[in-house]
Design an enzyme around this catalytic site. Structure first.
Site, PDB file in Angstrom:
ATOM      1  N   GLY A   1      45.836  35.456  31.214  1.00 20.05           N
ATOM      2  CA  GLY A   1      46.046  35.474  32.665  1.00 20.05           C
ATOM      3  C   GLY A   1      47.523  35.603  32.999  1.00 20.05           C
TER       4      GLY A   1
ATOM      5  CG  ASN B   1      47.143  39.748  35.619  1.00 22.93           C
ATOM      6  OD1 ASN B   1      46.277  39.416  34.830  1.00 22.93           O
ATOM      7  ND2 ASN B   1      46.967  39.656  36.927  1.00 22.93           N
TER       8      ASN B   1
ATOM      9  N   GLY C   1      50.450  34.668  39.026  1.00 24.24           N
ATOM     10  CA  GLY C   1      50.516  33.219  39.224  1.00 24.24           C
ATOM     11  C   GLY C   1      51.264  32.461  38.131  1.00 24.24           C
ATOM     12  CB  ILE C   2      50.436  29.181  36.586  1.00 23.58           C
ATOM     13  CG1 ILE C   2      50.330  28.451  37.939  1.00 23.58           C
ATOM     14  CG2 ILE C   2      51.002  28.250  35.523  1.00 23.58           C
ATOM     15  CD1 ILE C   2      49.210  27.415  38.011  1.00 23.58           C
ATOM     16  N   GLY C   3      50.511  31.966  35.014  1.00 23.96           N
ATOM     17  CA  GLY C   3      50.563  32.659  33.726  1.00 23.96           C
ATOM     18  C   GLY C   3      51.703  33.670  33.683  1.00 23.96           C
TER      19      GLY C   3
ATOM     20  CB  SER D   1      43.012  21.455  37.372  1.00 25.00           C
ATOM     21  OG  SER D   1      42.988  20.970  38.687  1.00 25.00           O
TER      22      SER D   1
ATOM     23  CE1 TYR E   1      39.648  25.947  38.809  1.00 24.67           C
ATOM     24  CE2 TYR E   1      40.080  23.722  39.615  1.00 24.67           C
ATOM     25  CZ  TYR E   1      40.544  24.908  39.078  1.00 24.67           C
ATOM     26  OH  TYR E   1      41.885  25.066  38.783  1.00 24.67           O
TER      27      TYR E   1
HETATM   28  N1  LIG Z   1      46.877  27.187  41.619  1.00 26.49           N
HETATM   29  C1  LIG Z   1      46.667  25.879  41.482  1.00 26.49           C
HETATM   30  O1  LIG Z   1      46.904  25.073  42.421  1.00 26.49           O
HETATM   31  C2  LIG Z   1      46.139  25.333  40.198  1.00 26.49           C
HETATM   32  C3  LIG Z   1      45.991  23.934  40.097  1.00 26.49           C
HETATM   33  C4  LIG Z   1      45.503  23.411  38.903  1.00 26.49           C
HETATM   34  C5  LIG Z   1      45.199  24.252  37.849  1.00 26.49           C
HETATM   35  N2  LIG Z   1      45.334  25.591  37.985  1.00 26.49           N
HETATM   36  C6  LIG Z   1      44.994  26.441  36.842  1.00 26.49           C
HETATM   37  O2  LIG Z   1      46.067  27.291  36.541  1.00 26.49           O
HETATM   38  C7  LIG Z   1      45.598  28.436  35.830  1.00 26.49           C
HETATM   39  C8  LIG Z   1      46.226  29.692  36.412  1.00 26.49           C
HETATM   40  O3  LIG Z   1      45.749  29.878  37.734  1.00 26.49           O
HETATM   41  P1  LIG Z   1      46.656  30.415  38.926  1.00 26.49           P
HETATM   42  O4  LIG Z   1      46.652  29.393  39.974  1.00 26.49           O
HETATM   43  O5  LIG Z   1      47.939  30.943  38.421  1.00 26.49           O
HETATM   44  O6  LIG Z   1      45.739  31.601  39.492  1.00 26.49           O
HETATM   45  P2  LIG Z   1      45.877  33.196  39.424  1.00 26.49           P
HETATM   46  O7  LIG Z   1      47.177  33.652  39.947  1.00 26.49           O
HETATM   47  O8  LIG Z   1      44.635  33.726  40.039  1.00 26.49           O
HETATM   48  O9  LIG Z   1      45.888  33.453  37.864  1.00 26.49           O
HETATM   49  C9  LIG Z   1      44.725  33.395  37.103  1.00 26.49           C
HETATM   50  C10 LIG Z   1      44.842  34.433  36.030  1.00 26.49           C
HETATM   51  O10 LIG Z   1      43.617  34.433  35.270  1.00 26.49           O
HETATM   52  C11 LIG Z   1      43.141  35.761  35.204  1.00 26.49           C
HETATM   53  N3  LIG Z   1      41.693  35.861  35.044  1.00 26.49           N
HETATM   54  C12 LIG Z   1      40.737  35.350  35.834  1.00 26.49           C
HETATM   55  N4  LIG Z   1      39.517  35.717  35.391  1.00 26.49           N
HETATM   56  C13 LIG Z   1      39.723  36.469  34.282  1.00 26.49           C
HETATM   57  C14 LIG Z   1      38.882  37.153  33.376  1.00 26.49           C
HETATM   58  N5  LIG Z   1      37.554  37.148  33.503  1.00 26.49           N
HETATM   59  N6  LIG Z   1      39.447  37.837  32.366  1.00 26.49           N
HETATM   60  C15 LIG Z   1      40.787  37.895  32.216  1.00 26.49           C
HETATM   61  N7  LIG Z   1      41.642  37.259  33.041  1.00 26.49           N
HETATM   62  C16 LIG Z   1      41.115  36.568  34.064  1.00 26.49           C
HETATM   63  C17 LIG Z   1      43.576  36.378  36.515  1.00 26.49           C
HETATM   64  O11 LIG Z   1      43.470  37.785  36.448  1.00 26.49           O
HETATM   65  P3  LIG Z   1      43.292  38.653  37.819  1.00 26.49           P
HETATM   66  O12 LIG Z   1      44.671  38.772  38.385  1.00 26.49           O
HETATM   67  O13 LIG Z   1      42.715  39.933  37.327  1.00 26.49           O
HETATM   68  O14 LIG Z   1      42.384  37.871  38.705  1.00 26.49           O
HETATM   69  C18 LIG Z   1      44.994  35.844  36.591  1.00 26.49           C
HETATM   70  O15 LIG Z   1      45.859  36.595  35.768  1.00 26.49           O
HETATM   71  C19 LIG Z   1      44.072  28.400  35.934  1.00 26.49           C
HETATM   72  O16 LIG Z   1      43.534  27.901  34.738  1.00 26.49           O
HETATM   73  C20 LIG Z   1      43.833  27.386  37.066  1.00 26.49           C
HETATM   74  O17 LIG Z   1      42.579  26.757  36.952  1.00 26.49           O
HETATM   75  C21 LIG Z   1      45.803  26.159  39.137  1.00 26.49           C
END
Ligand SMILES: NC(=O)c1ccc[n+]([C@@H]2O[C@H](COP(=O)([O-])OP(=O)(O)OC[C@H]3O[C@@H](n4cnc5c(N)ncnc54)[C@H](OP(=O)(O)O)[C@@H]3O)[C@@H](O)[C@H]2O)c1
Length: 296
Positions: free
Chosen positions: A10, A12, A14-16, A139, A164
């Site tokens: 992931g 591409n 956000g956090i990744g 999380s 979730y």
């Molecule tokens: N944001 C928060 O407040 C928060 C809080 C606690 C934990 N987290 C955790 O942090 C992590 C990163 O999330 P984020 O907030 O940075 O969200 P994000 O920006 O949506 O990033 C999620 C990443 O996972 C990828 N992804 C999702 N489904 C996928 C699939 N089937 N195959 C390949 N890649 C996939 C997304 O790709 P696409 O761009 O193609 O969708 C994106 O690159 C997650 O595990 C989330 O549960 C987030």
């Protein structure tokens, strides 16, 4: 981090993305796993430009598909002799119940089974590093989670939040169980930790949600931190000397903290581990390590 090989799922957005960028800035060789070619190419281009590091690449992988995860692991094995850092970061949020091609509820598949399976598939490469670090982004939502052993897909009464929280509790149970198993086998060159990134301003709650849930996320994330801030604990665990040897803990703001009571349920962890092995058709999860040690 020069010369270290790092995989960020992931990566591409956000956090990744911020995690991959920081590791690239530190001189590591970075590969992001992404399901979308355009997004992957744009992210790699941006990371290369911002980090002045050309050792950044992507592998296309749909983490909801076990076949795609296995293919990605094969590509990684072709390109690298060892992996030093695996950041299981990709996550998703679905308002409606959907099953993957493997018949698994989509949040459980992407948020948890992908962590479980990809780590297994890369074990032999991780074992070759003298300081391999596996980081699983969970999380604090896991505090509200419960593993619905009798109905993992939540087919009887699905709710996105319930799914979730279940998947994020599964992350912590997995990390603790994996760590117990490492210790039982006296394996000290691999560590594994879970991370709470905080409330982070990303689009996770907008991608597969009904408009009401999307609106709720837009409001909720207003109080969140930037993705760069949200990535700090993952980056710390991946790269700092201070985190060397730390394993089997739940981290927030670059410090370990207690996780939920349910996450310490060892019987539940073993039961979940068994179910995940069956869902992935894995016989002996640690076999790649035994082969490396010549005792298979
Ligand atoms: N944001 C928060 O407040 C928060 C809080 C606690 C934990 N987290 C955790 O942090 C992590 C990163 O999330 P984020 O907030 O940075 O969200 P994000 O920006 O949506 O990033 C999620 C990443 O996972 C990828 N992804 C999702 N489904 C996928 C699939 N089937 N195959 C390949 N890649 C996939 C997304 O790709 P696409 O761009 O193609 O969708 C994106 O690159 C997650 O595990 C989330 O549960 C987030």
């Amino acid at each position: 981090m020069k010369g270290k090989n790092c995989i960020v799922t992931g990566g591409n957005s956000g956090i990744g993305f911020e995690t991959a960028l920081a590791l690239a800035k530190l001189g590591a060789n970075v590969v992001i796993l992404s399901r979308n070619q355009d997004k992957a190419e744009a992210a790699v281009k941006s990371i290369k430009a911002k980090s002045q590091n050309n050792q950044v690449d992507y592998i296309l992988c749909d983490l909801s598909s076990q076949m795609s995860i296995k293919d990605a692991a094969k590509y990684i094995s072709r390109d690298f002799d060892q992996i030093d850092v695996l950041v299981n970061n990709a996550g998703t949020w679905f308002s409606k119940l959907e099953l993957t091609e493997d018949g698994i509820e989509r949040q459980f598949a992407v948020n948890h089974i992908a962590y479980f399976l990809l780590t297994h598939e890369l074990l032999s490469l991780l074992a070759k590093s003298d300081d391999a670090r596996v980081i699983c982004v969970s999380s604090d939502s896991h505090f509200h989670g419960k593993i619905h052993f009798e109905d993992l897909t939540l087919g009887k009464k699905y709710h996105g939040l319930k799914a979730y929280a279940q998947s994020k509790l599964a992350n912590v149970l997995f990390v603790y169980e994996f760590d117990r198993m490492l210790k039982k086998q006296s394996i000290s060159n691999i560590s594994i930790n879970a991370v709470q990134p905080g409330l982070v301003k990303t689009d996770i709650g907008l991608k597969h949600t009904i408009s009401l849930h999307g609106l709720a996320w837009r409001v909720r994330r207003l109080g969140g931190v930037s993705p760069a801030k949200g990535a700090e604990t993952s980056i710390y665990l991946a790269s700092s000397m201070g985190a060397k040897g730390e394993s089997g803990q739940y981290w927030d703001k670059s410090k370990p903290k207690p996780s939920s009571k349910k996450s310490y349920d060892t019987e539940g962890a073993t039961r979940l581990w068994q179910i995940c092995k069956e869902l992935c058709a894995i016989d002996d999860y640690f076999r790649p390590l035994h082969i490396k040690q010549g005792s298979a």
